[in-house]
Enzyme design. Structure first.
Site, short mmCIF file in Angstrom:
data_model
loop_
_atom_site.label_atom_id
_atom_site.label_comp_id
_atom_site.label_asym_id
_atom_site.label_seq_id
_atom_site.Cartn_x
_atom_site.Cartn_y
_atom_site.Cartn_z
N GLY A 13 0.83 -1.21 0.00
CA GLY A 13 0.00 0.00 0.00
C GLY A 13 0.86 1.25 0.00
N ASN A 14 2.01 1.15 0.63
CA ASN A 14 2.91 2.30 0.67
C ASN A 14 3.59 2.55 -0.67
OD1 ASN A 14 2.43 2.97 3.34
ND2 ASN A 14 3.87 1.44 4.07
N LYS A 131 -5.27 -3.80 15.21
CA LYS A 131 -4.90 -3.14 13.96
C LYS A 131 -5.42 -1.70 13.96
CE LYS A 131 -3.36 -3.25 9.73
NZ LYS A 131 -1.96 -3.38 9.42
N LYS A 214 -3.01 -8.56 4.58
CA LYS A 214 -3.06 -8.75 3.12
C LYS A 214 -2.12 -9.84 2.65
CE LYS A 214 0.34 -5.63 1.18
NZ LYS A 214 1.24 -5.72 2.35
N LYS A 276 6.88 -8.58 6.29
CA LYS A 276 7.01 -9.17 4.94
C LYS A 276 7.75 -10.51 5.02
CE LYS A 276 7.44 -4.63 2.82
NZ LYS A 276 6.05 -4.27 3.03
#
Lengths: 313, 313
Positions: A13-14, A131, A214, A276
């Site tokens: 998203g970044n 979150k 995600k 990640k």
């Protein structure tokens, strides 16, 4: 169903709004072009991707817009804002990637599929609000929202922020569509932002305010499609040890076991590369064969084995 | 590709937020349930639909939210707001229809496809700003926007409103996806709000602020899919002569020629039934065989020939 050229590509998203940017549409398209044109190049050489993406900064903006207009319009629930963000981001990514292919004279259809993801209503995550989402609120505003049922946490010097649960993805509702398109040679963009979270009640689906990780949804998507390779496109060109020091060293490849050891040792920044690597480990432990982490600027070289970081079983 | 059971179903944007409503999510889901559950019933009997929808009230809300937050976030262009609205509305319609099918024990996949529609950059419509969009503005605000390039029109007692062009749809970018899904027995939701308008420049697509007439896009979609029948689901149960009088009379069926004569005589209200009849005429004149106009409450009876209004060649 999947061939050797099948790959799941995840855009962060970044990658759409960089930290510090306001998010003008021209900035966003510049970033999506930068991310997708190297992908187009690889598609021209035979790559068969399914694309997924984050939505953090965009859904944050949509939530703030909802908040600012609440005197006139009832704010939409988070899961509808996620659906909106899948539409807007998906349209941008499809347009950029299509133009990248067009520049190369490669004809391929691309389509954004609005994607719901089922979570279990009894997922223990619904008892843990972990979150943070949306804008920061003043003490007064936060008080009112908490009385209305929101869970919130105060961040020093920023204000209060809403917290939502992050349940595990169980089933991708639109999987038949994504599989059908993928088999037909169409490039699907799916499961944006981790998917629109829904619970099943007596066979019926019902949207729920939560954020599904995600990378977990991407792993589930790849698994369902029989895709064994994943590319995580991020804002750095690979995975580093000693990040932030002058002795930093890019890792050309590492095994799941090494990745887990480094994670355990706290070698990777918690808010950025850590999750990640964590997601890569889970992808590989649930049937994946290889995860490549690279940036848009070195994706092509990395794909050819000259850069980025490969994590393998 | 199309069979006798193939039909394009168009849901009006006003079917989601009724005039006078604020647009709470519960209201919106109540309306989408009301529209889609009779469709589910007909699918259970063999209907094979492609679904499209308007987005008027929703994209209006998104534009107002953008305006209210503009001190913090750059407002997104109209075409991105249309993409957002396709995501949110598509998610809702898919969820409602899926639940309608679930209640009947009918298994069928449904998927929202984010849809771009190409318009010609030299369409004469780009010289005529005819379509009002978004919120009403004060004299001062309107002055600033008009200096920035917007075309606007003042509406007595409401304020200034932005006007955008309404070019003709030329090509549905995602047609291969919609056709592939439809052939596979998956129910596509596509071309929401008339589609995201894009122009082609040197083979590349570029979003543009305009509103494509959703009925024209729907007609193009049906034509491309070889679908000859269309259902327009609206807030009345059929087409009436003498609407608003006590002598009003529902027309069970009319021919294209009759429809054109009534249109010419001004028999149908300009802002509501008029454009639907106009679109029906164009649908039939460009290859369609039948248009059924009905409301959610009488769709099933109307489909069986006991209600609604049929317009035929």
């Amino acid at each position: 169903m999947a061939s050797d050229n099948s790959v799941l590509i995840a855009l962060g998203g970044n990658a759409l709004i960089l930290p510090g940017e306001k998010g003008y549409i021209e900035e966003q398209f510049a970033h999506t072009d930068a991310c997708t044109w190297p992908i187009a190049e690889l598609i021209g050489r035979g790559l068969r991707p399914v694309i997924t993406h984050g939505n953090g900064p965009i859904v944050g903006n949509i939530l703030l817009q909802n908040e600012c207009a609440k005197a006139y319009i009832p704010p939409m629930p988070l899961y509808i804002c996620v659906a909106d963000s899948q539409g807007g981001i998906g349209a941008m990514v499809a347009e950029s990637l299509g133009n990248g292919l067009g520049r190369l004279g490669v004809r391929r259809s691309i389509s954004t599929v609005i994607t719901h993801v089922v979570v279990h209503a009894d997922d223990p995550a619904f008892g843990e609000f972990t979150k943070p989402v949306g804008p920061y609120y003043s003490d007064d505003a936060a008080q009112r929202y908490m009385e209305g049922g929101w869970k919130m946490r105060k961040v020093a010097e920023r204000g209060w922020r809403r917290l939502v649960p992050s349940p595990r993805p169980q089933r991708i509702v639109e999987i038949e569509t994504v599989a059908t398109l993928f088999r037909s040679g169409i490039i699907p963009i799916a499961s944006g932002g981790g998917g629109i979270p829904v619970i099943e009640e007596g066979g019926l689906l019902k949207g729920i305010d939560a954020v599904i990780d995600k990378d977990l949804s991407a792993g589930l998507l790849a698994h369902e499609l029989g895709i064994e390779r994943s590319v995580v496109l991020t804002d750095v060109d690979g995975v580093y040890l000693g990040w932030g020091t002058k002795d930093r060293e890019r890792l050309a490849s590492l095994t799941v076991e090494q990745a887990k050891r480094y994670l355990f040792e706290g070698q990777f920044p918690v808010g950025s590369m850590g999750p990640k690597i964590d997601a890569a480990v889970r992808f590989l432990e649930s049937g994946g064969k290889e995860v490549l982490i690279a940036g848009p600027q070195n994706l092509i070289e990395a794909w050819e084995g000259r850069g980025g970081t490969r994590i393998v079983c």
